[in-house]
Design a protein around this motif. Structure first.
Motif, PDB file in Angstrom:
ATOM      1  N   GLY A  25      14.215  57.984  20.156  1.00 38.10           N
ATOM      2  CA  GLY A  25      14.443  57.610  18.767  1.00 38.10           C
ATOM      3  C   GLY A  25      15.930  57.506  18.470  1.00 38.10           C
ATOM      4  O   GLY A  25      16.768  57.488  19.374  1.00 38.10           O
ATOM      5  N   THR A  26      16.245  57.467  17.196  1.00 42.96           N
ATOM      6  CA  THR A  26      17.626  57.335  16.734  1.00 42.96           C
ATOM      7  C   THR A  26      18.058  58.624  16.052  1.00 42.96           C
ATOM      8  O   THR A  26      17.321  59.182  15.240  1.00 42.96           O
ATOM      9  CB  THR A  26      17.747  56.152  15.746  1.00 42.96           C
ATOM     10  OG1 THR A  26      17.310  54.957  16.411  1.00 42.96           O
ATOM     11  CG2 THR A  26      19.175  55.972  15.265  1.00 42.96           C
ATOM     12  N   TRP A  27      19.239  59.075  16.395  1.00 45.10           N
ATOM     13  CA  TRP A  27      19.817  60.302  15.855  1.00 45.10           C
ATOM     14  C   TRP A  27      21.155  59.946  15.204  1.00 45.10           C
ATOM     15  O   TRP A  27      21.917  59.147  15.744  1.00 45.10           O
ATOM     16  CB  TRP A  27      20.074  61.313  16.971  1.00 45.10           C
ATOM     17  CG  TRP A  27      18.858  61.728  17.732  1.00 45.10           C
ATOM     18  CD1 TRP A  27      18.222  61.041  18.725  1.00 45.10           C
ATOM     19  CD2 TRP A  27      18.126  62.944  17.576  1.00 45.10           C
ATOM     20  NE1 TRP A  27      17.146  61.758  19.199  1.00 45.10           N
ATOM     21  CE2 TRP A  27      17.064  62.931  18.510  1.00 45.10           C
ATOM     22  CE3 TRP A  27      18.283  64.054  16.749  1.00 45.10           C
ATOM     23  CZ2 TRP A  27      16.161  63.984  18.624  1.00 45.10           C
ATOM     24  CZ3 TRP A  27      17.375  65.103  16.874  1.00 45.10           C
ATOM     25  CH2 TRP A  27      16.335  65.051  17.800  1.00 45.10           C
ATOM     26  N   ARG A  28      21.447  60.562  14.063  1.00 42.74           N
ATOM     27  CA  ARG A  28      22.712  60.277  13.374  1.00 42.74           C
ATOM     28  C   ARG A  28      23.298  61.572  12.821  1.00 42.74           C
ATOM     29  O   ARG A  28      22.564  62.428  12.350  1.00 42.74           O
ATOM     30  CB  ARG A  28      22.481  59.282  12.248  1.00 42.74           C
ATOM     31  CG  ARG A  28      23.789  58.689  11.724  1.00 42.74           C
ATOM     32  CD  ARG A  28      23.552  57.625  10.680  1.00 42.74           C
ATOM     33  NE  ARG A  28      22.990  56.446  11.309  1.00 42.74           N
ATOM     34  CZ  ARG A  28      22.290  55.521  10.659  1.00 42.74           C
ATOM     35  NH1 ARG A  28      22.036  55.659   9.371  1.00 42.74           N
ATOM     36  NH2 ARG A  28      21.829  54.472  11.278  1.00 42.74           N
ATOM     37  N   GLU A  46      25.952  57.622  15.944  1.00 40.92           N
ATOM     38  CA  GLU A  46      24.538  57.288  16.065  1.00 40.92           C
ATOM     39  C   GLU A  46      24.202  57.198  17.545  1.00 40.92           C
ATOM     40  O   GLU A  46      24.859  56.469  18.287  1.00 40.92           O
ATOM     41  CB  GLU A  46      24.226  55.965  15.369  1.00 40.92           C
ATOM     42  CG  GLU A  46      22.733  55.645  15.424  1.00 40.92           C
ATOM     43  CD  GLU A  46      22.380  54.406  14.623  1.00 40.92           C
ATOM     44  OE1 GLU A  46      22.424  54.484  13.378  1.00 40.92           O
ATOM     45  OE2 GLU A  46      22.083  53.379  15.251  1.00 40.92           O
ATOM     46  N   GLN A  48      21.034  56.566  20.340  1.00 38.56           N
ATOM     47  CA  GLN A  48      19.687  56.021  20.497  1.00 38.56           C
ATOM     48  C   GLN A  48      19.191  56.314  21.905  1.00 38.56           C
ATOM     49  O   GLN A  48      19.905  56.108  22.884  1.00 38.56           O
ATOM     50  CB  GLN A  48      19.670  54.519  20.274  1.00 38.56           C
ATOM     51  CG  GLN A  48      19.629  54.136  18.830  1.00 38.56           C
ATOM     52  CD  GLN A  48      19.233  52.680  18.665  1.00 38.56           C
ATOM     53  OE1 GLN A  48      19.745  51.801  19.347  1.00 38.56           O
ATOM     54  NE2 GLN A  48      18.311  52.444  17.766  1.00 38.56           N
ATOM     55  N   SER A  50      15.843  55.236  24.063  1.00 32.52           N
ATOM     56  CA  SER A  50      14.632  54.406  24.067  1.00 32.52           C
ATOM     57  C   SER A  50      14.039  54.387  25.464  1.00 32.52           C
ATOM     58  O   SER A  50      14.728  54.639  26.453  1.00 32.52           O
ATOM     59  CB  SER A  50      14.937  52.990  23.567  1.00 32.52           C
ATOM     60  OG  SER A  50      15.929  52.382  24.369  1.00 32.52           O
ATOM     61  N   TYR A  60      20.068  54.752  26.892  1.00 33.62           N
ATOM     62  CA  TYR A  60      20.893  55.589  26.017  1.00 33.62           C
ATOM     63  C   TYR A  60      22.028  54.748  25.452  1.00 33.62           C
ATOM     64  O   TYR A  60      22.615  53.937  26.167  1.00 33.62           O
ATOM     65  CB  TYR A  60      21.455  56.746  26.856  1.00 33.62           C
ATOM     66  CG  TYR A  60      22.673  57.416  26.297  1.00 33.62           C
ATOM     67  CD1 TYR A  60      22.564  58.439  25.359  1.00 33.62           C
ATOM     68  CD2 TYR A  60      23.954  57.050  26.712  1.00 33.62           C
ATOM     69  CE1 TYR A  60      23.690  59.075  24.854  1.00 33.62           C
ATOM     70  CE2 TYR A  60      25.082  57.679  26.204  1.00 33.62           C
ATOM     71  CZ  TYR A  60      24.948  58.683  25.282  1.00 33.62           C
ATOM     72  OH  TYR A  60      26.054  59.308  24.781  1.00 33.62           O
ATOM     73  N   SER A  61      22.332  54.926  24.181  1.00 35.78           N
ATOM     74  CA  SER A  61      23.527  54.300  23.611  1.00 35.78           C
ATOM     75  C   SER A  61      24.099  55.197  22.522  1.00 35.78           C
ATOM     76  O   SER A  61      23.370  55.920  21.845  1.00 35.78           O
ATOM     77  CB  SER A  61      23.236  52.906  23.059  1.00 35.78           C
ATOM     78  OG  SER A  61      22.416  52.983  21.923  1.00 35.78           O
ATOM     79  N   SER A  62      25.412  55.136  22.378  1.00 29.74           N
ATOM     80  CA  SER A  62      26.124  55.919  21.376  1.00 29.74           C
ATOM     81  C   SER A  62      27.205  55.049  20.757  1.00 29.74           C
ATOM     82  O   SER A  62      27.913  54.329  21.465  1.00 29.74           O
ATOM     83  CB  SER A  62      26.768  57.138  22.026  1.00 29.74           C
ATOM     84  OG  SER A  62      27.726  57.726  21.160  1.00 29.74           O
ATOM     85  N   SER A  77      27.034  53.302  26.708  1.00 27.12           N
ATOM     86  CA  SER A  77      25.606  53.110  26.931  1.00 27.12           C
ATOM     87  C   SER A  77      25.293  53.359  28.395  1.00 27.12           C
ATOM     88  O   SER A  77      26.188  53.364  29.244  1.00 27.12           O
ATOM     89  CB  SER A  77      25.163  51.702  26.518  1.00 27.12           C
ATOM     90  OG  SER A  77      25.838  50.730  27.281  1.00 27.12           O
ATOM     91  N   LYS A 163      17.432  63.436  13.552  1.00 24.30           N
ATOM     92  CA  LYS A 163      16.607  62.288  13.907  1.00 24.30           C
ATOM     93  C   LYS A 163      16.261  61.495  12.658  1.00 24.30           C
ATOM     94  O   LYS A 163      15.901  62.060  11.623  1.00 24.30           O
ATOM     95  CB  LYS A 163      15.318  62.759  14.605  1.00 24.30           C
ATOM     96  CG  LYS A 163      14.653  61.690  15.421  1.00 24.30           C
ATOM     97  CD  LYS A 163      13.554  62.311  16.251  1.00 24.30           C
ATOM     98  CE  LYS A 163      13.285  61.453  17.460  1.00 24.30           C
ATOM     99  NZ  LYS A 163      12.285  62.069  18.326  1.00 24.30           N
TER     100      LYS A 163
END
Length: 164
Positions: A25-28, A46, A48, A50, A60-62, A77, A163
């Protein structure tokens, strides 16, 4: 549907990814950074995570931006490849052209991932990095430590994310 066509199978989380599915999911949230060679700073982030259905990998990405102005700062990423034995391999490409190959372990019950660099590529100053990710009371926190050719391994970044 043609007679000899197979129905689309429902996408499934790969068994190797299942123990880390809580990350998907997405975390911020917000973080702060420091190091002996730079001024301390604060940022928003942020993350992510997936999953490609039926594959043993997490994408993974940030992305980070300045807390004060919203100006973009850093992005990275890569891919996390957990294994059923509790080990994990990670590759991360940073916007600075630095590449990390990390190996580590995860504890699904404690919701903790510990990583240590096996290779830091294209880096003139960075020699080693470690990362610890942990979910506590529904919040994802992490600490990144870094060593350079002038410093030993020490804290560089830390953040707490929620999340979405």
């Amino acid at each position: 549907m043609a007679e000899n066509s197979l129905p689309l199978q429902q996408a499934a989380v790969h068994p190797a990814v299942q123990p880390l599915s809580y990350l998907l999911g997405t975390w911020r949230g917000q973080g702060e950074g420091s190091f002996p060679t730079i001024s301390p700073f604060k940022y928003s982030e942020e993350l992510q995570f997936s999953h490609v259905p039926n594959k043993p990998v997490i994408a993974y990405s940030s992305k980070t931006w300045k807390l004060s102005s919203g100006e973009p700062m850093h992005s990275e990423s890569g891919f996390w490849r957990p294994k059923l034995d509790g080990t994990i391999e990670v590759v991360i490409a940073q916007s600075t052209a630095l590449v990390e190959v990390q190996k580590g372990t995860y504890d699904a019950e404690q919701r903790r991932v510990k990583l240590k660099s096996a290779l830091v590529g294209n880096a003139t100053k960075v020699k080693e990095m470690s990362r610890i990710y942990e979910v506590i009371s529904g919040e994802l926190s992490y600490v990144v430590e870094m060593a350079t050719n002038l410093t030993s391994l020490q804290p560089h970044l830390k953040a707490v994310l929620k999340k979405l």
